[in-house]
Design a protein around this motif. Sequence first.
Motif, PDB file in Angstrom:
ATOM      1  N   ARG A 114      -0.896  20.945 -62.685  1.00  0.00           N
ATOM      2  CA  ARG A 114      -0.753  22.018 -63.677  1.00  0.00           C
ATOM      3  C   ARG A 114       0.557  21.928 -64.461  1.00  0.00           C
ATOM      4  NH1 ARG A 114      -3.570  27.382 -60.984  1.00  0.00           N
ATOM      5  NH2 ARG A 114      -5.407  26.307 -60.194  1.00  0.00           N
ATOM      6  N   ALA A 117       1.649  18.974 -68.770  1.00  0.00           N
ATOM      7  CA  ALA A 117       2.229  19.055 -70.119  1.00  0.00           C
ATOM      8  C   ALA A 117       3.746  18.936 -70.052  1.00  0.00           C
ATOM      9  CB  ALA A 117       1.813  20.363 -70.789  1.00  0.00           C
ATOM     10  N   ASP A 118       4.351  19.556 -69.051  1.00  0.00           N
ATOM     11  CA  ASP A 118       5.804  19.418 -68.880  1.00  0.00           C
ATOM     12  C   ASP A 118       6.164  17.965 -68.567  1.00  0.00           C
ATOM     13  OD1 ASP A 118       6.193  22.110 -69.324  1.00  0.00           O
ATOM     14  OD2 ASP A 118       6.118  22.626 -67.189  1.00  0.00           O
ATOM     15  N   ALA A 137       1.932  16.755 -75.894  1.00  0.00           N
ATOM     16  CA  ALA A 137       1.809  17.809 -74.884  1.00  0.00           C
ATOM     17  C   ALA A 137       1.124  19.046 -75.460  1.00  0.00           C
ATOM     18  CB  ALA A 137       3.192  18.167 -74.348  1.00  0.00           C
ATOM     19  N   ASP A 138       1.509  19.424 -76.653  1.00  0.00           N
ATOM     20  CA  ASP A 138       0.893  20.605 -77.281  1.00  0.00           C
ATOM     21  C   ASP A 138      -0.609  20.400 -77.479  1.00  0.00           C
ATOM     22  OD1 ASP A 138       3.377  21.748 -77.336  1.00  0.00           O
ATOM     23  OD2 ASP A 138       3.725  21.403 -79.474  1.00  0.00           O
ATOM     24  N   TRP A 140      -2.579  18.366 -75.812  1.00  0.00           N
ATOM     25  CA  TRP A 140      -3.238  18.322 -74.508  1.00  0.00           C
ATOM     26  C   TRP A 140      -3.417  19.737 -73.962  1.00  0.00           C
ATOM     27  CZ3 TRP A 140      -2.185  19.805 -69.501  1.00  0.00           C
ATOM     28  CH2 TRP A 140      -3.000  19.247 -68.498  1.00  0.00           C
ATOM     29  N   GLN A 141      -2.402  20.551 -74.069  1.00  0.00           N
ATOM     30  CA  GLN A 141      -2.489  21.924 -73.560  1.00  0.00           C
ATOM     31  C   GLN A 141      -3.579  22.711 -74.283  1.00  0.00           C
ATOM     32  OE1 GLN A 141       1.745  23.199 -73.801  1.00  0.00           O
ATOM     33  NE2 GLN A 141       1.464  23.899 -71.696  1.00  0.00           N
ATOM     34  N   ARG A 142      -3.664  22.523 -75.582  1.00  0.00           N
ATOM     35  CA  ARG A 142      -4.675  23.238 -76.359  1.00  0.00           C
ATOM     36  C   ARG A 142      -6.083  22.843 -75.903  1.00  0.00           C
ATOM     37  NH1 ARG A 142      -7.422  21.588 -80.555  1.00  0.00           N
ATOM     38  NH2 ARG A 142      -6.072  19.771 -80.887  1.00  0.00           N
TER      39      ARG A 142
END
Length: 263
Positions: A114, A117-118, A137-138, A140-142
Amino acid sequence: MSLKSWIPSLLLAALPLAAPAAERVVVLTPDIAEIVVALGAGGEVIGRDRDSKQPELARAQVVGFSRALSAETIAGLKPTLVLGSAAAKPAALWPQLARLKLRAEEVSAREDGRDFADAIRKVGALLGRDAAAGKLADDWQRKMLARPARAVRYLVSYDGSLVAGRDTASDTLIRAAGGVNAAAGLSGFKPLNRDAWQALKPDVIILGSHTAAAYGGKDAFSRRPEVAATPAGKQGRIYQLPPQQGMLIGLGSPAVVERMVKM
């Protein structure tokens, strides 16, 4: 100031800026190798785990299986940077690398992925690719935002015996697919007895494709009485996925989630 006194300064200004020295990177886990390659740093990788098989890493030396690594083998490559996630084992590996004075970064410490992204952003910062990493990362998170909740019970098994409970990457994937982890009452991977398979009433069963020999293949597994009696067994909703897709969070996880939604 005379023209003569300006000449050295002008010559200095005309010289190209020295490029930062390339790192000698060893990547210990497939999830982090994906990030390094996606950020365009595959050419800096001199060592990799055996399952990181991107063409960009073809020249990198294999240092072993990510779950059974040797600090001494890694140190032998004289890396300037070692990257990996919680999937790198044994647990004593990171302290061992520190004692060997290696710059080693466990960029993702959660077994359930989890913090992936970090991890992307951390890898970007360590490789001097912050902007590209932030964008990656942005995005992927979306794409990993949880789908609408559904009363579909998933059961993910490593080998037809061990099943993924909470605090696992499989649990993260199930939640992102809007489903229910039928084994959420367990933590980590735990074996199930025959009665438990039926009692958990999974609608979908996902098996590791790499351990098919252990459970005799999908067809033989489906014929087990305790499996045939489940909703998944009755409806033929038993699937196989490679472990890097069903049991590890990575850049390809959004596509895996989409596939799970349709199972």
